[in-house]
Design a protein around this motif. Structure first.
Motif, PDB file in Angstrom:
ATOM      1  N   UNK A 117       0.865  -1.161   0.000  1.00  0.00           N
ATOM      2  CA  UNK A 117       0.000   0.000   0.000  1.00  0.00           C
ATOM      3  C   UNK A 117       0.911   1.222   0.000  1.00  0.00           C
ATOM      4  N   UNK A 118       0.680   2.161  -0.935  1.00  0.00           N
ATOM      5  CA  UNK A 118       1.580   3.296  -1.100  1.00  0.00           C
ATOM      6  C   UNK A 118       0.792   4.597  -1.008  1.00  0.00           C
ATOM      7  N   UNK A 119       1.284   5.495  -0.165  1.00  0.00           N
ATOM      8  CA  UNK A 119       0.747   6.851  -0.048  1.00  0.00           C
ATOM      9  C   UNK A 119       1.760   7.800  -0.665  1.00  0.00           C
ATOM     10  N   UNK A 120       1.310   8.698  -1.532  1.00  0.00           N
ATOM     11  CA  UNK A 120       2.206   9.662  -2.163  1.00  0.00           C
ATOM     12  C   UNK A 120       1.594  11.049  -2.059  1.00  0.00           C
ATOM     13  N   UNK A 121       2.423  11.991  -1.625  1.00  0.00           N
ATOM     14  CA  UNK A 121       2.058  13.398  -1.640  1.00  0.00           C
ATOM     15  C   UNK A 121       3.101  14.121  -2.477  1.00  0.00           C
ATOM     16  N   UNK A 122       2.688  14.642  -3.623  1.00  0.00           N
ATOM     17  CA  UNK A 122       3.589  15.320  -4.564  1.00  0.00           C
ATOM     18  C   UNK A 122       3.335  16.818  -4.461  1.00  0.00           C
ATOM     19  N   UNK A 123       4.335  17.564  -4.007  1.00  0.00           N
ATOM     20  CA  UNK A 123       4.190  18.989  -3.719  1.00  0.00           C
ATOM     21  C   UNK A 123       5.268  19.813  -4.399  1.00  0.00           C
ATOM     22  N   UNK A 124       5.474  19.605  -5.680  1.00  0.00           N
ATOM     23  CA  UNK A 124       6.452  20.377  -6.434  1.00  0.00           C
ATOM     24  C   UNK A 124       5.706  21.328  -7.349  1.00  0.00           C
TER      25      UNK A 124
END
Length: 147
Positions: A117-124
């Motif tokens: 299970x993968x959580x990703x937060x992309x903030x670029x």
């Protein structure tokens, strides 16, 4: 950091009984990693990665304002996981705008690759579309060293 997990109760009402306290130390179930990469000699990409027992949390950002290198913002968060019922992972946006699909696509590809299970937060915040490709490739390269 170690935790105490298994202990025997001590009978304080009967002091003559052979009371023995047994402690077992276990390793923590979470590992936290900080990583940075430089894109085109100008943009710094920061990674915060938490490896849990059955899941991975990844934060990717272009700025860390805090002097302790703490996450300054979490604009979006996507989660994906593989199931035995479908070859394509289940993906959902937990936080933020669903129009920004970078987090969803990245978490989907990572859960397919690592079966977690993968959580990703992309903030670029960048106008360069190549930075997200570079960020994901660098992340996968770093994950190979820690998983």
């Amino acid at each position: 950091m170690e935790s105490v997990t298994n202990y025997n109760e001590i009978n304080i009402n009967n002091p003559s009984e052979n009371n023995e306290l047994k402690l077992n130390f276990v390793k923590p179930k979470i590992n936290i990693y900080n990583h940075t990469e430089i894109f085109n000699d100008t943009d710094i990409i920061y990674y915060k990665i938490m490896i849990l027992t059955d899941s991975v949390f990844v934060w990717i950002g272009s700025e860390l304002v805090n002097e302790r290198n703490n996450i300054t913002h979490l604009n979006n968060l996507a989660m994906s996981m593989k199931t035995k019922f479908s070859p394509i992972p289940i993906v959902t946006t937990l936080l933020g705008n669903t129009l920004e699909e970078i987090s969803e696509h990245m978490s989907s590809r990572l859960s397919t690759k690592y079966f977690k299970q993968v959580y990703v937060s992309y903030n670029i915040n960048s106008n360069n579309p190549d930075i997200s490709v570079f960020a994901e490739r660098s992340l996968v390269k770093f994950l190979k060293t820690i998983l």
